[in-house]
Design an enzyme around this catalytic site. Structure first.
Site: not given
Ligand code: IMP
Length: 209
Positions: A7-9, A12, A70-71, A160, A181
């Site tokens: 990551s570069r964030n 995070k 990934d999320s 979301y 949260k």
């Molecule tokens: P990332 O993989 O953590 O960058 O998440 C990918 C995408 O999933 C994000 O851009 C959001 O649209 C959604 N997302 C992941 N985690 C959350 C959360 O905690 N709240 C709301 N949306 C989330």
């Protein structure tokens, strides 16, 4: 001992650094930039686990332990969508609105327009993959279950969150504090599981640099 997060964030990286400082103080958390890995990592996987592993393997090319995450959101009535496409759902469905939380939420609401509240179940999922220099790896997953509302509530969080109602709090995840949260979220659970598992794995084989 060093670990590279794919990551570069800074948020995070800071989050992982803080958590690991409690459980594994001997670990230094580095970013891709810290180890001179400058290329973009393409998330071509079809599951959260695949994408997290792609990122972790890229970070592990540094020679250190590689970690990727990934999320996203999975909605029951949409067969698990947006899933791995959560960040760019609007763009995939409509061709516009790249990485735009507002556009993603509007698309989600319109796809669920006639779906009654009892069928609006959803989960946030977070997966973390860890790849050791010898190629061995593990993945962990955290989930939180909720309901997609028909209207926005709250201005905290991101993505979301304003539509994601968490029953035990009686609020959306955009209406709670970051601490509230983190205590129940997919990401909080995944990071805590990751720290526990990494500690156990390092206890087994101290072969990393
Ligand atoms: P990332 O993989 O953590 O960058 O998440 C990918 C995408 O999933 C994000 O851009 C959001 O649209 C959604 N997302 C992941 N985690 C959350 C959360 O905690 N709240 C709301 N949306 C989330």
């Amino acid at each position: 001992m060093k670990l590279v997060l794919a990551s570069r964030n800074p948020k995070k990286i800071g989050e992982l650094r803080t958590l690991l400082a409690e459980t594994l103080p001997e670990i230094t958390v580095l970013s891709l930039d810290d180890v001179g890995l400058t290329g973009e990592i393409e998330e071509t996987g079809e599951t959260f686990e695949e994408n997290a592993l792609i990122k972790a393997r890229a970070a592990a090319t540094s020679g250190y332990i590689g970690v990727g995450d990934d999320s996203g959101l999975t909605v029951d009535a949409l067969g698990g969508e947006p899933g791995v496409y959560s960040a760019r759902y609007a763009q995939i469905k409509t061709g516009v609105g790249a990485h735009d939380d507002g556009a993603n939420n509007r698309v989600l609401l319109s796809l669920l327009e006639n779906v009654p509240i009892e069928r609006r179940g959803a989960s946030f999922v977070s997966t973390i993959a860890c790849v050791f220099p010898n190629g061995k790896f593990f993945t962990v997953r955290g989930e939180v279950k909720g309901t997609i509302l028909t209207e926005y509530h709250g201005s905290g969080g991101f993505g979301y969150d304003p539509l994601f109602y968490y029953e035990p709090y009686g609020k959306t995840l955009a209406e709670v504090t970051p601490e509230e949260k983190n205590a129940v979220s997919h990401r909080g659970k995944a990071i805590r599981a990751f720290a526990r598992r990494l500690k156990a794995e390092l206890g087994k084989e101290p072969e990393t640099k």
